[in-house]
Write an enzyme that holds these catalytic residues in place. Structure first.
Site, PDB file in Angstrom:
ATOM      1  N   GLY A  72       0.829  -1.202   0.000  1.00 45.55           N
ATOM      2  CA  GLY A  72       0.000   0.000   0.000  1.00 45.55           C
ATOM      3  C   GLY A  72       0.858   1.245   0.000  1.00 45.55           C
ATOM      4  O   GLY A  72       1.858   1.324   0.728  1.00 45.55           O
ATOM      5  N   HIS A 298     -21.252   8.261   4.933  1.00 47.36           N
ATOM      6  CA  HIS A 298     -20.942   9.682   4.834  1.00 47.36           C
ATOM      7  C   HIS A 298     -22.171  10.434   4.351  1.00 47.36           C
ATOM      8  O   HIS A 298     -22.780  10.053   3.353  1.00 47.36           O
ATOM      9  CB  HIS A 298     -19.777   9.882   3.862  1.00 47.36           C
ATOM     10  CG  HIS A 298     -19.128  11.231   3.968  1.00 47.36           C
ATOM     11  ND1 HIS A 298     -19.784  12.395   3.678  1.00 47.36           N
ATOM     12  CD2 HIS A 298     -17.868  11.589   4.328  1.00 47.36           C
ATOM     13  CE1 HIS A 298     -18.968  13.422   3.859  1.00 47.36           C
ATOM     14  NE2 HIS A 298     -17.791  12.955   4.249  1.00 47.36           N
ATOM     15  N   SER A 316     -17.050  16.979  -0.105  1.00 43.51           N
ATOM     16  CA  SER A 316     -16.360  17.137   1.171  1.00 43.51           C
ATOM     17  C   SER A 316     -17.286  17.569   2.303  1.00 43.51           C
ATOM     18  O   SER A 316     -18.166  18.415   2.126  1.00 43.51           O
ATOM     19  CB  SER A 316     -15.247  18.176   1.025  1.00 43.51           C
ATOM     20  OG  SER A 316     -14.712  18.521   2.282  1.00 43.51           O
ATOM     21  N   ARG A 363     -20.978  12.432  11.327  1.00 45.46           N
ATOM     22  CA  ARG A 363     -21.458  11.858  10.073  1.00 45.46           C
ATOM     23  C   ARG A 363     -22.590  10.862  10.274  1.00 45.46           C
ATOM     24  O   ARG A 363     -23.533  10.810   9.478  1.00 45.46           O
ATOM     25  CB  ARG A 363     -20.287  11.194   9.345  1.00 45.46           C
ATOM     26  CG  ARG A 363     -19.266  12.195   8.874  1.00 45.46           C
ATOM     27  CD  ARG A 363     -18.056  11.537   8.264  1.00 45.46           C
ATOM     28  NE  ARG A 363     -17.140  12.550   7.748  1.00 45.46           N
ATOM     29  CZ  ARG A 363     -15.979  12.285   7.173  1.00 45.46           C
ATOM     30  NH1 ARG A 363     -15.585  11.018   7.053  1.00 45.46           N
ATOM     31  NH2 ARG A 363     -15.213  13.247   6.721  1.00 45.46           N
ATOM     32  N   HIS A 447     -18.614   5.098   2.921  1.00 38.57           N
ATOM     33  CA  HIS A 447     -17.391   5.872   2.710  1.00 38.57           C
ATOM     34  C   HIS A 447     -16.162   5.189   3.315  1.00 38.57           C
ATOM     35  O   HIS A 447     -15.279   4.732   2.610  1.00 38.57           O
ATOM     36  CB  HIS A 447     -17.589   7.259   3.312  1.00 38.57           C
ATOM     37  CG  HIS A 447     -16.406   8.169   3.199  1.00 38.57           C
ATOM     38  ND1 HIS A 447     -15.759   8.402   2.005  1.00 38.57           N
ATOM     39  CD2 HIS A 447     -15.754   8.904   4.132  1.00 38.57           C
ATOM     40  CE1 HIS A 447     -14.753   9.245   2.201  1.00 38.57           C
ATOM     41  NE2 HIS A 447     -14.722   9.552   3.477  1.00 38.57           N
ATOM     42  N   GLU A 471      -6.292   2.927   7.660  1.00 39.90           N
ATOM     43  CA  GLU A 471      -7.672   2.437   7.648  1.00 39.90           C
ATOM     44  C   GLU A 471      -7.748   0.918   7.691  1.00 39.90           C
ATOM     45  O   GLU A 471      -8.768   0.358   8.083  1.00 39.90           O
ATOM     46  CB  GLU A 471      -8.402   2.949   6.399  1.00 39.90           C
ATOM     47  CG  GLU A 471      -9.890   2.646   6.393  1.00 39.90           C
ATOM     48  CD  GLU A 471     -10.612   3.142   5.152  1.00 39.90           C
ATOM     49  OE1 GLU A 471     -11.832   2.908   5.039  1.00 39.90           O
ATOM     50  OE2 GLU A 471      -9.958   3.766   4.296  1.00 39.90           O
ATOM     51  N   ARG A 481     -16.092   7.405  12.526  1.00 47.35           N
ATOM     52  CA  ARG A 481     -14.927   8.294  12.380  1.00 47.35           C
ATOM     53  C   ARG A 481     -15.388   9.729  12.212  1.00 47.35           C
ATOM     54  O   ARG A 481     -16.224  10.024  11.365  1.00 47.35           O
ATOM     55  CB  ARG A 481     -14.075   7.889  11.181  1.00 47.35           C
ATOM     56  CG  ARG A 481     -12.892   8.825  10.956  1.00 47.35           C
ATOM     57  CD  ARG A 481     -12.018   8.367   9.817  1.00 47.35           C
ATOM     58  NE  ARG A 481     -12.663   8.476   8.520  1.00 47.35           N
ATOM     59  CZ  ARG A 481     -12.722   9.602   7.801  1.00 47.35           C
ATOM     60  NH1 ARG A 481     -12.225  10.714   8.292  1.00 47.35           N
ATOM     61  NH2 ARG A 481     -13.291   9.605   6.619  1.00 47.35           N
TER      62      ARG A 481
END
EC number: 1.3.5.1
Length: 686
Positions: A72, A298, A316, A363, A447, A471, A481
């Site tokens: 990654g 989200h 955003s 959220r 999300h 993550e 989160r």
């Protein structure tokens, strides 16, 4: 909410204990309790400083003899490769993209949190720690979250030194804005491109080490297996996605920084290639998967426009600073031009229900509230086709307005354009609507995931030598989160945490060398080859993509924004039927010895199907609502999430127990969550 409201916006936790039963009985096997073996003690503000000093050092000459594999190249992986390469270790960096710069971290828009208190509005390390634990609904690990808050300020200094172009005020000082779930301004940002700019900083730092020879880069490579030798992670099996060659890479330690698994839902804000395979392969080799059902929905995404879509677009969360969210008070106004709906006929429902936080609620709160408005017939936008839990077709409007008219009147269009222009442009290109003139339409979408591989305080999984960052692990965000915390965790893990914890493990090196003739390596190679041959030999009639889409529909309907016992049990049954059909009726075109995206997709979907089943079992077992995990059977009188700390204040760490089609059941290990620096309370943002 039951109980009197406290000064910090929470209420005492005095809900009645949950009736003890076991919805998931028969779906899993109880395992031994789990304890973080390296958890620090003492005053919380001293724990990380003390641990950094206690962890052993590796002298420079020995570092040159030690090999590290990092899978990654997002913020966590890229920052770790740059830092460990700078320290003098031999690093191999892997990504499936054609460039490390295409890692999904690039898509993060709104900002990164840090407790700098530049606005003198009451922020501090402890407040960032508190907000993050509260935002996660008291289901995250205290030690890890405090460390995250503590190193957050260092991240900003690091990135400024790298040249990351954070937004600045007129006088040249770094600017801040607010994000959901907090009442201070602590979010640093680069317009709506924060993830991209931070990733470029990490990428440049890593490329410097590539040039120096300490980091070797492998692009277009997908990890398909982890190699375990004598109980320790010693390498990976990867497939060159261009040539099809199966490669063996050996090392002294393996780090997974492979992001989240939100694409299990098919429709999500994740990049199309984001997957769970690296983590799931490790899970099948013995690594625990913790809290897999913790999925973040989200609230600020462009709504679904039809069943032709394969991806959703995130707008955003920073837009909620100045945009006001509303729906028509009268369902019959849902089809009107929003500019024709008078102010008195608009319901600014977040400001009405949550006056203390308004549009800046976390959220999960904002997402559920939007769903409820649409369920009540007040959703806006085009009607889209849905299939309900009983298989019935329905047409619903899934959208609420995000309106900037007040901000434009207050600040002027030029000021709004300076802060959000690229986001507004993106919205207009996708929808054909100008958000300076017409309110945006938004709706919740999958999300981020808060679940992931279980790690200890050193970010090491229960498999020695296998570390997990960003993550891909579970440790920092609990059941929800807060915004601008993903970039914070990724860079904290990569730049500051992992380099200071992995050395404690590496101090025992140099380690005995392993070659490709070792039986564990040969077995890993064979299992990968047999799996590929199996995919190619089934020769059925359905594509992997069709299975993925069907899995996503099951997951969204039964394990999405709201879950029930009956729905989750039905989902498990449907997923098992889907899995059985997948292995009988899959069709993979092409061959293994060349570029073959059909083959890549098959492997990823096979892992998603198994993950989806475990997510539903985890959700079934957790008979409480917390954060983004809402069980309809556990809510307050006014419809808010109701936790049950007497029974569920633990991390659910699942051990692979075999294929369910062959009678296997996952094994549940519980790690109790113990708070010494804060008190658990029932969350309230009113």
């Amino acid at each position: 909410m039951a109980g009197s409201t406290l000064h910090d916006g929470t209420t005492p936790l005095n809900a009645a204990p949950v009736q003890k039963s076991d919805d998931a009985k028969g779906y899993y096997v109880p395992g031994e309790p789990l304890v973080d073996p390296v958890a620090p003690t003492g005053p919380i503000k001293d724990r990380w400083t003390t641990r950094k000093f206690e962890n052993r050092l590796v002298n420079p000459a020995n570092r040159r003899k030690l090999d590290i594999i990092i899978v990654g190249t997002g913020l966590a992986g890229g920052a770790a490769a740059a830092t460990l390469g700078e320290a003098g270790y031999n690093v191999k960096s892997f990504c499936y993209q054609d460039s490390p710069r295409r890692a999904h971290s690039i898509a993060a828009q709104g900002g990164i949190n840090a407790a700098k208190n530049y606005k003198e509005d009451g922020d501090s390390t402890f407040r960032l720690f508190y907000d993050t634990v509260k935002g996660g609904d008291y289901r995250s690990r205290e030690n890890n979250v405090y460390r995250l808050a503590e190193v957050s300020a260092n991240i900003i200094d690091q990135c400024v030194a790298q040249g990351v172009p954070f937004a600045r005020e007129y006088g040249g000082l770094l600017d801040n804005r607010s994000f959901g779930g907090v009442q201070v301004s602590r979010t640093f940002y680069a317009r709506g491109q924060t993830g991209q700019q931070l990733l470029i900083g990490a990428y440049q730092a890593m490329e410097r080490q590539v040039a120096a020879g300490t980091v070797k880069q492998y692009t277009r490579h997908e990890m398909l297996e982890v190699i375990i030798v004598d109980g320790k992670a010693r390498g990976i099996i990867a497939r060159d996605m261009v040539t099809g060659e199966i490669e063996t890479h050996l090392a002294d330690v393996v780090v997974l920084a492979t992001g989240g698994y939100g694409n299990v839902f098919f429709l999500s804000t994740n990049a199309m290639g984001s997957n769970v395979t690296a983590a799931w392969r490790a899970h099948r080799k013995g690594a625990y998967m913790a809290n897999p059902c913790y999925t973040q929905i989200h609230p600020t995404c462009i709504p679904v426009s039809g069943d032709h879509q394969s991806k959703l677009t995130l707008m955003s969360e920073s837009l909620r600073n100045d945009g006001r969210i509303w729906v028509p008070k009268n369902p019959e106004d849902a089809t009107k031009d929003p500019r024709d709906i008078p102010e008195e006929d608009r319901d600014y429902y977040l400001e009405r229900i949550y006056p203390a936080f308004g549009n800046l609620v976390p959220r999960d709160i904002a997402s559920r509230a939007a769903k409820y408005q649409c369920d009540d017939g007040r959703g806006v936008g085009p009607a889209v086709r849905e299939i309900d839990a009983d298989g019935n077709e329905r047409m619903v409007r899934r959208g609420v307005y995000l309106d900037f008219a007040d901000a434009i009147n207050r600040l002027g269009e030029d000021a709004v354009r300076e802060k959000y222009d690229n986001l507004f442009d993106m919205y207009e290109r996708i929808t054909g609507e100008n958000p300076y003139e017409v309110p945006m339409r938004i709706y919740p979408a999958v999300h981020y995931v808060m679940g992931g591989l279980w790690v200890d305080y050193h970010l090491q999984t229960n498999i020695p030598g296998l570390f997990c960052t960003g993550e891909a692990n579970f440790s920092d965000h609990g059941a929800n989160r807060l915004g601008a915390s993903a970039l914070m965790q990724g860079l904290a893990d990569g730049y500051f945490v992992l380099p200071n914890t992995i050395r404690e493990y590496l101090a025992d090196g140099p380690f005995p060398k392993v070659d490709e003739s070792h039986e564990a390596v040969v077995e890993a190679q064979r299992s990968v080859q047999e799996r590929i041959e199996k995919f190619l030999s089934i020769n059925g009639t359905r594509s992997a993509d069709s299975y993925h889409k069907e899995l996503g529909a099951i997951m969204w309907e039964y394990c999405g924004m709201e879950r029930t016992e009956a729905g989750l049990k039905k989902a498990i049954e449907l997923i098992r039927e889907l899995k059985a059909d997948f292995w009988k009726n899959l069709k993979v075109l092409g061959s293994a010895d060349t570029l073959n995206q059909s083959l890549e997709k098959a492997g990823r979907v096979a892992d998603f199907i198994e993950l989806g089943e475990l997510m539903c079992i985890d959700a079934l077992n957790r008979r409480e609502s917390c954060g983004g995990h809402f069980r309809a059977e556990s809510q307050t009188e006014d419809g808010e999430a109701l936790r049950h700390d007497d029974e569920f204040a633990y991390v659910a760490a699942w051990e692979w127990g075999g294929d369910s089609l062959e009678g296997g059941k996952p094994v549940l290990h519980k790690e109790d969550l113990i708070y010494t620096a804060i008190e658990m309370k029932q969350r309230s943002y009113k």
